[in-house]
Design a protein around this motif. Structure first.
Motif, PDB file in Angstrom:
ATOM      1  N   ARG A 217       3.322   7.229  -4.970  1.00  0.00           N
ATOM      2  CA  ARG A 217       2.493   6.480  -4.012  1.00  0.00           C
ATOM      3  C   ARG A 217       1.308   7.305  -3.547  1.00  0.00           C
ATOM      4  NH1 ARG A 217       6.944   4.892  -0.631  1.00  0.00           N
ATOM      5  NH2 ARG A 217       8.006   3.340  -1.882  1.00  0.00           N
ATOM      6  N   GLU A 218       1.564   8.575  -3.284  1.00  0.00           N
ATOM      7  CA  GLU A 218       0.513   9.465  -2.807  1.00  0.00           C
ATOM      8  C   GLU A 218      -0.587   9.635  -3.872  1.00  0.00           C
ATOM      9  OE1 GLU A 218      -1.381  11.421   0.025  1.00  0.00           O
ATOM     10  OE2 GLU A 218       0.566  10.449   0.343  1.00  0.00           O
ATOM     11  N   GLU A 219      -0.179   9.793  -5.134  1.00  0.00           N
ATOM     12  CA  GLU A 219      -1.178   9.958  -6.201  1.00  0.00           C
ATOM     13  C   GLU A 219      -2.016   8.682  -6.342  1.00  0.00           C
ATOM     14  OE1 GLU A 219      -2.018  12.712  -7.312  1.00  0.00           O
ATOM     15  OE2 GLU A 219      -0.510  13.830  -8.462  1.00  0.00           O
ATOM     16  N   ILE A 220      -1.368   7.530  -6.179  1.00  0.00           N
ATOM     17  CA  ILE A 220      -2.101   6.266  -6.281  1.00  0.00           C
ATOM     18  C   ILE A 220      -3.031   6.113  -5.081  1.00  0.00           C
ATOM     19  CG2 ILE A 220      -1.824   3.748  -6.219  1.00  0.00           C
ATOM     20  CD1 ILE A 220       0.701   4.221  -8.004  1.00  0.00           C
ATOM     21  N   GLU A 221      -2.553   6.551  -3.924  1.00  0.00           N
ATOM     22  CA  GLU A 221      -3.372   6.525  -2.714  1.00  0.00           C
ATOM     23  C   GLU A 221      -4.653   7.354  -2.923  1.00  0.00           C
ATOM     24  OE1 GLU A 221      -2.492   4.320  -0.568  1.00  0.00           O
ATOM     25  OE2 GLU A 221      -4.303   4.820   0.562  1.00  0.00           O
ATOM     26  N   ASN A 222      -4.513   8.479  -3.641  1.00  0.00           N
ATOM     27  CA  ASN A 222      -5.693   9.302  -3.919  1.00  0.00           C
ATOM     28  C   ASN A 222      -6.724   8.533  -4.724  1.00  0.00           C
ATOM     29  OD1 ASN A 222      -4.546  11.431  -2.573  1.00  0.00           O
ATOM     30  ND2 ASN A 222      -3.713  12.394  -4.429  1.00  0.00           N
ATOM     31  N   LEU A 223      -6.241   7.757  -5.695  1.00  0.00           N
ATOM     32  CA  LEU A 223      -7.169   6.949  -6.498  1.00  0.00           C
ATOM     33  C   LEU A 223      -7.837   5.903  -5.616  1.00  0.00           C
ATOM     34  CD1 LEU A 223      -5.058   6.447  -9.742  1.00  0.00           C
ATOM     35  CD2 LEU A 223      -7.130   7.812  -9.497  1.00  0.00           C
ATOM     36  N   ARG A 224      -7.067   5.346  -4.681  1.00  0.00           N
ATOM     37  CA  ARG A 224      -7.629   4.360  -3.770  1.00  0.00           C
ATOM     38  C   ARG A 224      -8.724   5.004  -2.920  1.00  0.00           C
ATOM     39  NH1 ARG A 224      -4.557  -0.303  -2.443  1.00  0.00           N
ATOM     40  NH2 ARG A 224      -2.562   0.741  -2.409  1.00  0.00           N
ATOM     41  N   ARG A 225      -8.447   6.239  -2.475  1.00  0.00           N
ATOM     42  CA  ARG A 225      -9.454   6.953  -1.681  1.00  0.00           C
ATOM     43  C   ARG A 225     -10.714   7.217  -2.487  1.00  0.00           C
ATOM     44  NH1 ARG A 225      -4.808  10.590  -0.039  1.00  0.00           N
ATOM     45  NH2 ARG A 225      -4.024   9.618   1.850  1.00  0.00           N
ATOM     46  N   MET A 226     -10.537   7.344  -3.803  1.00  0.00           N
ATOM     47  CA  MET A 226     -11.713   7.555  -4.657  1.00  0.00           C
ATOM     48  C   MET A 226     -12.462   6.244  -4.887  1.00  0.00           C
ATOM     49  SD  MET A 226      -9.888  10.201  -7.300  1.00  0.00           S
ATOM     50  CE  MET A 226     -11.088  10.121  -8.623  1.00  0.00           C
ATOM     51  N   GLY A 227     -11.880   5.132  -4.457  1.00  0.00           N
ATOM     52  CA  GLY A 227     -12.577   3.853  -4.561  1.00  0.00           C
ATOM     53  C   GLY A 227     -11.992   2.845  -5.526  1.00  0.00           C
ATOM     54  N   VAL A 228     -10.865   3.175  -6.151  1.00  0.00           N
ATOM     55  CA  VAL A 228     -10.252   2.232  -7.091  1.00  0.00           C
ATOM     56  C   VAL A 228      -9.613   1.074  -6.301  1.00  0.00           C
ATOM     57  CG1 VAL A 228      -8.484   1.947  -8.877  1.00  0.00           C
ATOM     58  CG2 VAL A 228      -9.774   4.086  -8.728  1.00  0.00           C
ATOM     59  N   GLY A 229      -9.859  -0.156  -6.752  1.00  0.00           N
ATOM     60  CA  GLY A 229      -9.233  -1.323  -6.136  1.00  0.00           C
ATOM     61  C   GLY A 229      -7.954  -1.681  -6.876  1.00  0.00           C
ATOM     62  N   PHE A 230      -6.978  -2.190  -6.158  1.00  0.00           N
ATOM     63  CA  PHE A 230      -5.708  -2.554  -6.792  1.00  0.00           C
ATOM     64  C   PHE A 230      -5.298  -3.964  -6.379  1.00  0.00           C
ATOM     65  CE2 PHE A 230      -5.480   2.095  -6.623  1.00  0.00           C
ATOM     66  CZ  PHE A 230      -5.016   2.389  -7.897  1.00  0.00           C
ATOM     67  N   GLU A 231      -4.730  -4.713  -7.305  1.00  0.00           N
ATOM     68  CA  GLU A 231      -4.184  -6.022  -6.967  1.00  0.00           C
ATOM     69  C   GLU A 231      -2.833  -6.174  -7.656  1.00  0.00           C
ATOM     70  OE1 GLU A 231      -6.988  -9.236  -7.556  1.00  0.00           O
ATOM     71  OE2 GLU A 231      -5.463 -10.755  -7.164  1.00  0.00           O
ATOM     72  N   THR A 232      -1.779  -6.337  -6.859  1.00  0.00           N
ATOM     73  CA  THR A 232      -0.438  -6.502  -7.423  1.00  0.00           C
ATOM     74  C   THR A 232      -0.153  -7.994  -7.639  1.00  0.00           C
ATOM     75  OG1 THR A 232       0.399  -6.468  -5.176  1.00  0.00           O
ATOM     76  CG2 THR A 232       0.568  -4.422  -6.410  1.00  0.00           C
ATOM     77  N   ASN A 233       0.978  -8.296  -8.241  1.00  0.00           N
ATOM     78  CA  ASN A 233       1.421  -9.681  -8.468  1.00  0.00           C
ATOM     79  C   ASN A 233       0.464 -10.497  -9.326  1.00  0.00           C
ATOM     80  OD1 ASN A 233       3.724  -9.297  -6.867  1.00  0.00           O
ATOM     81  ND2 ASN A 233       2.590  -9.772  -4.995  1.00  0.00           N
ATOM     82  N   VAL A 234      -0.248  -9.850 -10.230  1.00  0.00           N
ATOM     83  CA  VAL A 234      -1.099 -10.587 -11.164  1.00  0.00           C
ATOM     84  C   VAL A 234      -0.600 -10.305 -12.580  1.00  0.00           C
ATOM     85  CG1 VAL A 234      -3.433 -10.983 -12.019  1.00  0.00           C
ATOM     86  CG2 VAL A 234      -3.080 -10.326  -9.627  1.00  0.00           C
ATOM     87  N   VAL A 235      -0.102 -11.331 -13.233  1.00  0.00           N
ATOM     88  CA  VAL A 235       0.334 -11.185 -14.614  1.00  0.00           C
ATOM     89  C   VAL A 235      -0.830 -11.638 -15.495  1.00  0.00           C
ATOM     90  CG1 VAL A 235       2.085 -11.799 -16.323  1.00  0.00           C
ATOM     91  CG2 VAL A 235       2.669 -11.816 -13.901  1.00  0.00           C
ATOM     92  N   VAL A 236      -1.586 -10.679 -16.015  1.00  0.00           N
ATOM     93  CA  VAL A 236      -2.706 -11.073 -16.864  1.00  0.00           C
ATOM     94  C   VAL A 236      -2.119 -11.710 -18.127  1.00  0.00           C
ATOM     95  CG1 VAL A 236      -4.726 -10.278 -18.147  1.00  0.00           C
ATOM     96  CG2 VAL A 236      -4.239  -9.363 -15.864  1.00  0.00           C
ATOM     97  N   GLY A 237      -2.650 -12.853 -18.475  1.00  0.00           N
ATOM     98  CA  GLY A 237      -2.046 -13.655 -19.541  1.00  0.00           C
ATOM     99  C   GLY A 237      -1.397 -14.893 -18.939  1.00  0.00           C
TER     100      GLY A 237
END
Lengths: 478, 312
Positions: free
Chosen positions: A204-224
C-alpha cells in the motif's frame, strides 16, 4: 560522491555474507507475520563493504530493471541510506517489494562476481534495507517529475508491470491512469503473495508513493467488461494504452474428482486468505475452509505452491504436504522459500502426481490417488520430464487439495478487442523490443505476453513499455 | 464508494436498491451481474442486475436477506453507500426470436429474469412468465412481470396468492394443454431449476438456467464458481452464468454451494445478535472512507493544478 571503499579486496573477501534475522520457525508457522526481519544499519553497511565494485557489474546486467546496484551499495557503504533509496527508485518503482520477492539467486546475485569464490553480495537484503529505512524515516526521495506533456496513458492492471510502467511514465510528465478489476490495488502482490512474505502495508505504501507522484488509480473496472480498450481511446481520449493484465486464469489438473468440496485452485485459496483476509476469520466475512487439524496437499513446485502450502500450515493444518511431479532440483520456487517451508514443517513429496481425487458420499474430498514418477528425457523447457512408474499408485489421505500448477491468460480483453492479435494460447502478441501490439497505440507486457513469470520480470516489461510508450507519445512512431 | 440513490422494500426480506455506478450502467446487458463488497471487512457477493439507467448512471439490484452480508446490506437506505461494485460481469443472455418463450422464476429470481424477459419480448417472442414464491409476501414485481410478458402466472407454495403450487405444476399444465414451447429460461433456487430441466430437457426444449455458484472475484481468476457440464468444468462467472440445462450437473452445484454452510450459519446468527452494532459500525466505516476519499480528491485537484517538479 560517496566515499571510496578503502578496504583491500582480500579484506573484503574475508567478511562473511550478512544473515537476515528471521522469526523462529515453530513460532512463525502459527502466524502470518513477516518471516524475515530486515537488517540493522550496521549490518547493512558491513555487507556493503563486501562489494568489490567491479568494472563490469554482472549484478546490474542481470537485474531485469537494471538497478544501478554498484552505486546504491556505495551509498549504503557511505551511510547515505536515503541517497541510496533515491538512487534505487530511479530504476525500480517498488524497491521494498522486489527486495523481498525477487529470486535474487537467478538474477542480480547470480551475476555477482563474489559468488564465484565465496557467497554473492546480499543485494536483495540491501535493497530491502534501504527501502525500509526510507519508509521508516518518513523522508521519501520521490524522483523528479518532468513538466506535463499533455498526453495521457491508460494502464490496464495494477500488478507489478502496470505499477512499474506507471512510475516511469508519470516521471516523464504524462498523465497516467491505472485501471484495476479488483477492489484493491497491487495484483498478485495483494491477492497472491502472502503477508508473511510481503506485508500488505508495504504494498500500500509503495502504491501511495506512486499516487504522490501523480498517478491516478481506479479500482473495480474490468477492462473488457466495464469499458473496452476502444472506448478508453475514443471516448476517454487516452493517447496510449498499456495492457498488463497478467496471467490470472488458474490451470486445473483436469483429473476426475476436481469438483469435490475441498479442492481449490491456489488462486482461489490465496485470494480468500490474502486479499479477503480469511486468515482473520473472526473479523473478516469471506470464509475459507477450516484447515485446523486437517491434512492439506498442495500440488506444484513454484512460488505459488510454496505460498499456498505455507499458508495452509499457518491456518492450522495438521499436515501440509507439497506434491511435485519432478524432483526438488527442478522446482522453480525461490531457494529461500523452499528453505523456509522445510523449516516450518512442510512435507515434500517429490516425483508424485495425483491422478484422481476421491470423495465421500457428501462430495467432500477424502484422498488423492497419486502415482510415483521417474525422470525421463529433457522436454522443451530443458527440464527432464516426469514419467509415471507403472503399478506405483497409492492413496494420500487429504481433506483439502490446492492446485498450484500454473496459470494462463485471461481472455477478457482480447475477446472484446478483435484487432488485438493473440497467439494460440490466448496471450497477447507484442514485439519483444517495443512491446507494441498489433493495435496502434496499444502496448502489452508482463505475464499477459510471456505467460506466468516473476514480479521483477513483469516490472522489467513495465519499464520497457514505458520507454516505448514515451517514444510513441513524443515522436508518434508506432 | 457507490452511493445508494434509492432503497425500497419490495417483499419479505427483499429490498430493491438503485446504486450509482455509471460505468456499469453504460455497459449492462440482460443476464449480467455485479460483485458487491459492502465494507472493508466484507466479502464479495454476486448479484444480478435487474435494470440499468445509463443516463442517470445507476444500476438496480434486488437483494434477499439470506445470510450476513445480504441481511446487513438490506439494513441500508438511500444516502448510504457500498464500498465496491464491479461489473457488468458474465455473458449477457442470448436474445433471439425463438417463438414461444417460457420463463420460470422462483422468488428473487424474478428480478433476475426480468431484464431478459423484457429483451425477449422486445425481440418479438411470445413470452409466458411463471413466477413462483413461497407465499404472498414474497411475490415481487408482479406489475413489471405483466409488462414484460404476454401471459403470466403467479404461483405460491402455500396458495396465499395466485395459484397454489410450484412453478413446475403450471409448466406441466401448459404442456398437458398442448402448448408449444420453443425456449425455456429458469432462474431461481437450484432444486427448482433442476426440476424444470427434468421436465423440459427430455422433451427436447432448449432450456437455459442461470447458475448461482459461489464466487469470489467474478472475473475468471479463481475457479471457485466452477460448475460441471457433462464432464467439462466451466467457470460460471465468465462462461455463464447462463448454461444449457441439459448439460448441468445440479447435484455438484448443490454440493459445492454447501461448502461454507456452517460458517454462513454462524455468521448469520452472530449478525442477528449484534445487528444494531454491526450497522452502526458499517456506517462509521463508510463515513470514514468517504472522508478519506475527500482528502484524496483534494490532493488530486492540487496535483492537477500546474505541476511543479516535486522531489525530496
Amino acid at each position: 560522491m560517496p566515499e571510496k571503499n578503502t578496504l583491500s579486496l582480500k579484506e573484503r573477501m574475508t567478511i562473511s555474507r550478512v544473515q537476515m534475522p528471521e522469526l523462529e520457525a515453530g513460532e512463525r508457522s502459527r502466524n502470518f507475520e513477516e518471516v524475515n526481519c530486515g537488517l540493522e544499519p550496521a549490518d547493512a553497511m558491513l555487507e556493503a563493504t563486501r562489494c568489490i565494485e567491479c568494472a563490469k557489474p554482472g549484478c546490474v546486467e542481470q537485474c531485469p530493471v537494471g538497478v544501478n546496484v554498484k552505486q546504491v551499495v556505495a551509498l549504503i557503504y557511505a551511510g547515505d541510506h536515503l541517497g541510496a533509496a533515491a538512487k534505487l527508485r530511479e530504476d525500480n518503482a517498488l524497491p521494498a517489494i522486489t527486495g523481498r520477492v525477487c529470486p535474487q539467486e537467478n538474477q542480480c546475485e547470480g551475476g555477482c562476481v563474489l559468488g564465484r569464490k565465496a557467497t554473492p553480495l546480499a543485494i536483495g537484503h540491501l535493497e530491502r534495507f534501504v527501502a525500509d529505512y526510507e519508509r521508516e524515516s518518513g523522508r521519501l526521495g520521490l524522483p523528479q517529475i518532468a513538466p506535463p506533456t499533455g498526453k495521457s496513458v491508460a494502464i490496464v492492471g495494477s500488478g507489478p508491470a502496470g505499477l512499474s510502467a506507471a512510475g516511469d511514465l508519470v516521471q516523464k510528465g504524462h498523465r497516467v491512469h491505472v485501471f484495476e478489476a479488483l477492489h484493491e490495488l497491487g495484483g498478485v502482490l495483494v491477492y497472491g503473495i502472502p503477508e508473511f512474505r510481503l506485508p500488505k502495508t508495504i504494498v500500500r505504501e509503495e502504491i501511495e508513493n506512486l499516487r504522490r507522484m501523480g498517478v491516478g488509480f481506479e479500482t473495480n473496472v474490468v477492462v473488457g467488461k466495464s469499458v473496452t480498450i476502444d472506448e478508453l481511446m475514443k471516448d476517454e481520449k487516452y493517447d496510449a494504452v498499456f495492457v498488463a493484465t497478467g496471467a490470472g486464469l488458474p490451470r486445473f489438473l483436469g483429473i476426475p474428482g476436481e469438483h469435490l468440496n475441498g479442492v481449490y485452485s491456489a488462486n482461489e485459496f490465496l485470494t480468500r486468505v490474502n486479499l479477503m483476509r480469511a486468515y482473520r476469520s473472526l473479523e473478516y466475512d469471506e470464509p475459507v475452509y477450516d484447515c485446523h487439524g486437517r491434512d492439506v496437499m498442495v500440488v506444484g513446485g513454484g512460488n505459488t505452491a510454496m505460498d499456498a502450502v505455507r499458508t495452509a500450515r499457518r491456518l492450522g493444518a495438521r499436515t501440509a504436504t507439497l506434491v511435485y511431479r519432478r524432483s526438488e532440483k527442478e522446482m522453480p520456487a525461490r531457494a529461500e522459500e523452499v528453505k523456509h517451508a522445510r523449516e516450518e514443517g512442510i512435507e515434500f513429496r517429490m516425483l508424485t502426481d495425483p491422478v484422481v481425487f476421491v470423495g465421500d458420499e457428501r462430495g467432500w474430498l477424502e484422498g488423492a490417488r497419486c502415482m510415483q514418477m521417474e525422470l525421463g528425457a529433457p522436454d522443451a523447457s530443458g527440464r527432464r520430464s516426469p514419467v509415471p512408474i507403472k503399478g506405483s499408485e497409492f492413496i494420500l489421505p487429504v481433506d483439502v487439495a490446492i492446485i498450484g500448477v500454473g496459470t494462463t491468460a485471461n481472455p477478457l480483453i482480447q475477446s472484446t478487442t478483435p484487432d488485438l492479435a493473440t497467439n494460440s494460447r490466448n496471450y497477447i502478441v507484442a514485439d519483444p523490443q517495443t512491446l507494441r501490439t498489433s493495435k496502434r497505440g496499444v502496448f502489452a507486457g508482463g505475464d499477459i505476453v510471456t505467460g506466468a513469470a516473476t514480479v521483477i520480470l513483469a516490472m522489467g516489461a513495465g519499464r520497457k513499455a514505458a520507454a516505448s510508450i514515451h517514444d510513441f507519445l513524443t515522436e508518434n512512431r508506432f | 464508494m457507490y452511493r445508494i440513490v434509492k432503497a425500497q422494500p419490495v417483499g419479505l426480506n427483499i429490498k430493491q436498491f438503485v446504486i450509482e455506478a455509471p460505468r456499469i450502467a453504460r455497459k449492462q446487458r440482460p443476464g449480467q451481474f455485479v460483485i458487491l463488497r459492502l465494507r472493508e471487512k466484507g466479502e464479495r457477493i454476486p448479484l444480478t442486475i435487474k435494470a440499468a439507467d445509463p443516463e442517470a448512471g445507476t444500476v438496480t439490484i434486488v437483494v434477499q436477506g439470506v445470510g450476513k452480508t445480504t441481511s446487513l446490506l438490506n439494513c441500508l437506505s438511500a444516502g448510504d453507500s457500498v464500498m465496491d461494485i464491479v461489473g457488468p460481469l458474465g455473458k449477457p443472455s442470448e436474445i433471439e426470436k425463438f417463438g414461444t418463450v417460457l420463463i420460470l422464476a422462483g422468488s428473487v429470481g424474478t428480478a433476475m429474469a426480468l431484464p431478459t424477459a423484457k429483451a425477449l419480448k422486445a425481440a418479438d417472442n411470445h413470452v409466458i412468465f411463471i413466477e413462483g414464491a413461497r407465499s404472498r409476501e414474497m411475490v415481487v414485481f408482479e406489475d413489471e412481470v405483466r409488462d414484460a410478458s404476454n401471459e403470466h402466472y403467479t404461483m405460491t407454495d402455500d396458495g396465499t396468492y395466485g395459484e397454489k403450487g410450484l412453478v413446475t405444476a403450471k409448466l406441466n399444465e401448459l404442456l398437458a394443454a398442448g402448448r408449444k414451447i420453443d425456449f425455456v429460461l429458469a432462474v431461481g433456487p437450484v432444486p427448482m431449476m433442476r426440476a424444470v430441466s427434468q421436465i423440459t430437457c427430455p422433451l427436447g426444449i432448449r432450456t437455459i438456467v442461470s447458475l448461482n455458484s459461489i464466487m469470489v472475484d467474478g472475473t475468471g481468476m479463481c475457479g471457485g464458481c466452477r460448475v460441471l457440464l457433462g464432464d467439462k468444468s466451466k467457470f460460471a462467472c465468465v462462461d455463464g452464468p447462463e448454461f444449457d440445462a441439459s448439460l448441468v450437473n445440479f447435484e455438484v452445484l448443490m454440493q459445492r454451494n454447501s461448502m461454507y454452510r456452517d460458517k454462513e450459519c454462524e455468521s448469520l446468527r452472530d449478525f442477528e445478535e449484534h445487528k444494531q452494532e454491526e450497522l452502526k459500525q458499517l456506517r462509521e466505516e463508510l463515513a470514514a472512507k468517504e472522508a478519506e476519499l475527500e482528502d484524496l480528491r483534494a490532493d488530486i485537484a492540487e496535483l492537477s493544478s500546474p505541476v511543479e517538479a516535486h522531489h525530496a
